[in-house]
Motif scaffolding. Structure first.
Motif, PDB file in Angstrom:
ATOM      1  N   ARG A   1       0.838  -1.202   0.000  1.00  0.00           N
ATOM      2  CA  ARG A   1       0.000   0.000   0.000  1.00  0.00           C
ATOM      3  C   ARG A   1       0.871   1.250   0.000  1.00  0.00           C
ATOM      4  NH1 ARG A   1      -5.300  -0.437   3.801  1.00  0.00           N
ATOM      5  NH2 ARG A   1      -6.583  -1.128   2.085  1.00  0.00           N
TER       6      ARG A   1
ATOM      7  N   LEU B   1     -12.399  -2.367  -3.281  1.00  0.00           N
ATOM      8  CA  LEU B   1     -11.256  -1.499  -2.978  1.00  0.00           C
ATOM      9  C   LEU B   1     -11.090  -0.420  -4.051  1.00  0.00           C
ATOM     10  CD1 LEU B   1      -8.908  -4.329  -1.732  1.00  0.00           C
ATOM     11  CD2 LEU B   1      -9.640  -2.371  -0.367  1.00  0.00           C
TER      12      LEU B   1
ATOM     13  N   ILE C   1     -13.702   2.211  -3.295  1.00  0.00           N
ATOM     14  CA  ILE C   1     -13.342   3.087  -2.173  1.00  0.00           C
ATOM     15  C   ILE C   1     -12.495   4.261  -2.667  1.00  0.00           C
ATOM     16  CG2 ILE C   1     -11.824   3.234  -0.148  1.00  0.00           C
ATOM     17  CD1 ILE C   1     -12.909   0.636   0.804  1.00  0.00           C
TER      18      ILE C   1
ATOM     19  N   GLU D   1      -5.980  -6.440   2.280  1.00  0.00           N
ATOM     20  CA  GLU D   1      -6.315  -5.010   2.359  1.00  0.00           C
ATOM     21  C   GLU D   1      -7.735  -4.799   2.858  1.00  0.00           C
ATOM     22  OE1 GLU D   1      -4.952  -4.552  -1.877  1.00  0.00           O
ATOM     23  OE2 GLU D   1      -5.113  -2.477  -1.195  1.00  0.00           O
TER      24      GLU D   1
ATOM     25  N   GLN E   1      -7.801  -5.431   6.524  1.00  0.00           N
ATOM     26  CA  GLN E   1      -7.218  -4.305   7.265  1.00  0.00           C
ATOM     27  C   GLN E   1      -8.196  -3.137   7.333  1.00  0.00           C
ATOM     28  OE1 GLN E   1      -3.664  -3.665   4.997  1.00  0.00           O
ATOM     29  NE2 GLN E   1      -2.736  -5.581   5.682  1.00  0.00           N
ATOM     30  N   ASP E   2      -8.881  -2.885   6.210  1.00  0.00           N
ATOM     31  CA  ASP E   2      -9.855  -1.787   6.195  1.00  0.00           C
ATOM     32  C   ASP E   2     -11.016  -2.065   7.149  1.00  0.00           C
ATOM     33  OD1 ASP E   2      -8.361  -0.435   4.407  1.00  0.00           O
ATOM     34  OD2 ASP E   2      -9.895  -0.279   2.840  1.00  0.00           O
TER      35      ASP E   2
ATOM     36  N   THR F   1     -12.701   3.450   6.401  1.00  0.00           N
ATOM     37  CA  THR F   1     -13.004   3.608   4.985  1.00  0.00           C
ATOM     38  C   THR F   1     -14.454   3.227   4.681  1.00  0.00           C
ATOM     39  OG1 THR F   1     -12.273   1.368   4.512  1.00  0.00           O
ATOM     40  CG2 THR F   1     -10.646   3.124   4.234  1.00  0.00           C
TER      41      THR F   1
ATOM     42  N   TYR G   1     -15.576   0.217   4.986  1.00  0.00           N
ATOM     43  CA  TYR G   1     -15.613  -1.195   4.594  1.00  0.00           C
ATOM     44  C   TYR G   1     -16.229  -2.002   5.730  1.00  0.00           C
ATOM     45  CZ  TYR G   1     -13.928  -4.585   1.171  1.00  0.00           C
ATOM     46  OH  TYR G   1     -13.851  -5.508   0.165  1.00  0.00           O
TER      47      TYR G   1
END
Lengths: 335, 375
Positions: free
Chosen positions: A161, B258, B261, B284, B287-288, B294, B296
């Motif tokens: 990222r 993703l 977003i 990812e 994690q979000d 975010t 999510y």
């Protein structure tokens, strides 16, 4: 001697251009205007400032790619390494900028390196094509696969990222209402136009694409200018990969998926002949807008997703056919 | 440049080049013949237990350039390590012909192949299982399968097919999304490739949830072909089309969610519009979901480690005779694997990489997550 030949072959005085050819050159522009008019009539949501912004944003990366690819196609060559180069550049950029994988934080320098990686790919393409006389589609298909391979190794199973807020802002934020990526794309477009119009590189590429034999007889170093064209295309792909990463916030192998086909289509729909020697950067802008407006408009109008692709294909084929119709006697080769 | 014309007219050169070409052709023919013969020689021992040292473990997946398949590969490696064998990973980058060719190559190596495959498309499954059947190997396939074809019809080499019920995942994630929107407002949906079975099932799940929730309307649905950059572009267009009305985003997988977003972020809506992905549980997304900034809300995990490890384990057990394919009921040869709805409540469990110890029970009993026969 060589200068005289190139000047006559490429520029020519405007008065000498027959009316028919001028109408033909305007074909893609007319198609674009027609699309805009039709979409505006069908839905009130199309012709709005917000939608213009989203079309511009979606066209930005494609415009950078297509500007670079124009030079290779003008030669009569093709660059199929776009997606592979974008993938490698995307991962290199993210892994050198602040990210969640390692301690690097090179900031803008990372973008520079990513773009330079693209230039390097272009150089390799050009050298293999000119020195080893391998057709450009084969060379670039191979290097594109190498690009995907390198990117896959760097990827290591999960996308790194991008944690550099300054770079992220380039992908997501606006300056004076204009998405920042669009500003970059316009700058690249202008640069491409200047190279094509005012440098020896641009003009010799047109001559070589028009007739390589004549260019060689006129003393043009064909191999060198071909090399330049591939480096320009590679650099553009590298920059586009970095741009896509700032937009999506990750380094991703799939970052360019579908872009190669869109790029070549945009260049050709704009009016640059696949056989080389005709067209240029301004035509490419029109082609990119045509593709982007079409994709956007079909969604706004509410065409069923399952037939959207077909409708896109029909419109593109129609646009190319309309462009090529008046010029069919001039197309020497259709393969 | 100067020497090129000379080289062309030297007769000796031409001959030797032709001769070399001839040798090369002969070589190719010989190779092909060798491939055929070894494949047909090994066919009589179909379905019979094989000594472990004559086995070769193989997994065939799309690529290592997405987290899902990378985890699948790691799961397969963990199983292989648990039986003290290496595993060969074949990646085809989505090229069906290449996938089949790679599998045929390992089949012709002379050893008995134990294969855990993720066929690229529905039509590839049949070609793959028939090739393995002809060569007398053992294969477990996952995801794509022609509806009417069952392992029992093809033979004992096709050990099993594991599917996942997209209806459940699509429905559960939609419900989680609606809950995050207080069951009111408009949503947009990003579909996968429209003729993929999972894409259809997940969207059907969403539609079921919509029919149960009158307060939520589907403003628009578009395909983004499973990819992040297409999802970014499509979402951007849809946000312009339905300005101010989009209160939620449903995507058929995480990559598209993703991408969406980032499109929301570009218009300052990231974190304000809830979003779900109906499959994959990529890191990812997890994690979000954990960070919660975010928007999510949820994803669905099929547990790629399990798919890679337990799938290979099942094929291995068939090869070594522990799983008797010939007498196994259809329900244990064509079944749904277990899916998990991942939300903030349980996301921590899915962020951890499982250890071989965690997976050991599933390697011992690959059928433990069989939640019912394939529909």
């Amino acid at each position: 001697v060589s200068t005289a030949v190139t000047t006559r072959a490429t520029t020519g005085s405007p008065a000498a251009v027959p009316l028919g050819r001028r109408v033909l050159d305007a074909g893609p522009v007319l198609a674009l205007v027609l699309l805009v008019v039709v979409f505006s009539l069908v839905t009130s949501r199309f012709f709005t400032l917000a939608n213009a912004g989203s079309i511009a944003n979606q066209a930005a990366i494609l415009l950078v790619l297509a500007t670079g690819a124009t030079f290779v196609i003008l030669l009569g060559g093709v660059d199929l390494s776009i997606e592979g180069v974008m993938a490698t550049s995307s991962l290199v950029t993210v892994l050198l900028a602040a990210n969640d994988r390692n301690g690097n934080h090179l900031g803008y320098f990372a973008v520079l390196v990513g773009t330079a990686v693209g230039a390097l790919f272009g150089l390799v393409n050009g050298v293999l094509h000119t020195r080893m006389k391998i057709p450009s589609f084969m060379v670039t298909l191979g290097t594109g696969a190498i690009g995907i391979g390198i990117a896959t190794v760097l990827f290591g199973g999960q996308p790194p990222r991008l944690r550099d807020d300054g770079l992220r802002a380039w992908g997501t934020e606006r300056i004076a209402g204009m998405p920042r990526l669009v500003i970059i794309a316009v700058a690249v477009l202008l640069l491409g136009y200047l190279i094509q119009k005012f440098t020896r590189i641009g003009r010799y590429i047109l001559v070589i694409g028009g007739d390589e034999q004549i260019a060689r007889l006129a003393g043009v170093s064909v191999a060198r200018y071909k090399l330049y064209a591939f480096v320009l295309a590679g650099t553009a792909s590298g920059l586009a990969g970095a741009m896509a990463s700032t937009q999506l916030g990750v380094g991703d192998v799939q970052v360019g998926s579908g872009q190669m086909f869109a790029t070549i289509t945009a260049v050709v729909v704009g009016g640059t002949a696949l056989t080389g020697g005709r067209g240029g950067v301004p035509q490419t802008l029109v082609g990119v807008l045509l593709i982007s407006v079409l994709a956007n408009g079909l969604i706004l109008v509410g065409i069923d997703p399952s037939i959207q692709r077909s409708v896109q294909g029909v419109v593109i084929v129609a646009a190319i056919a309309a462009t090529a119709w008046t010029q069919r006697h001039r197309l020497r080769v259709i393969k | 440049m100067m020497s090129t014309p000379n080289r062309r007219v030297r007769p000796g050169r031409v001959w030797s080049r032709r001769a070399r070409l001839g040798v090369a052709c002969l070589g190719l023919v010989a190779l092909a013949a060798a491939g055929c013969s070894s494949a047909s020689e090994s066919s009589p021992n179909q379905g019979k237990p094989v000594n472990a040292k004559d086995l070769v473990l193989v997994q065939s997946i799309r690529s290592l350039s997405n987290p899902y398949h990378a985890e699948w590969a790691k799961g397969g490696e963990m199983f292989a390590a648990s039986v003290g064998m290496p595993v060969q990973t074949l990646t085809n980058e989505g090229d069906s012909q290449q996938q089949l060719n790679q599998i045929k190559s390992v089949l012709s190596s002379g050893k008995t192949v134990v294969l855990n495959a993720d066929p690229n498309t529905t039509s590839d499954t049949q070609a793959i299982v028939r090739a393995v059947q002809d060569a007398g190997g053992f294969v477990v396939t996952q995801w794509n399968k022609p509806g009417e074809l069952t392992p029992a019809q093809v033979g004992n080499s096709w050990v099993a097919h594991i599917g996942f019920d997209g209806n459940t995942g699509g429905y559960q994630t939609a419900k989680a999304l609606f809950a995050g929107m207080n069951n009111t407002g408009g949503i947009i949906a990003l579909q996968g490739i429209l003729d993929d079975v999972p894409a259809k099932e997940r969207f059907a799940g969403l539609q079921k949830a919509l029919s149960e929730t009158p307060g939520v309307q589907l403003l628009d649905q578009q395909t983004a072909h499973w990819t992040r950059n297409e999802a970014f572009q499509v979402t951007q267009t849809l946000l312009a089309k339905h300005a101010g009305q989009v209160k939620g985003v449903w995507a058929a997988n995480d990559d598209m969610a993703l991408g969406a977003i980032e499109a929301l972020r570009a218009v300052g809506l990231a974190g304000k519009v809830p979003i779900v992905g109906a499959s994959d549980a990529v890191p990812e997304a997890l994690q979000d979901i954990q960070a919660g900034n975010t928007g999510y809300l949820a994803t669905v995990s099929t547990d790629a480690y399990w798919q890679g490890g337990a799938g290979l384990a099942l094929a291995y057990q068939a090869a070594t005779g522990k799983f008797d394919v010939a007498t196994a009921p259809p329900a244990s040869r064509s079944f749904y694997g277990k899916e998990f709805l991942v939300t903030k409540a349980n996301v921590a469990d899915f962020l951890k990489t499982p250890t071989p110890t965690d997976l050991a029970p599933d390697f011992a009993n690959p059928q433990a997550r069989n939640v019912g026969p394939l529909q």
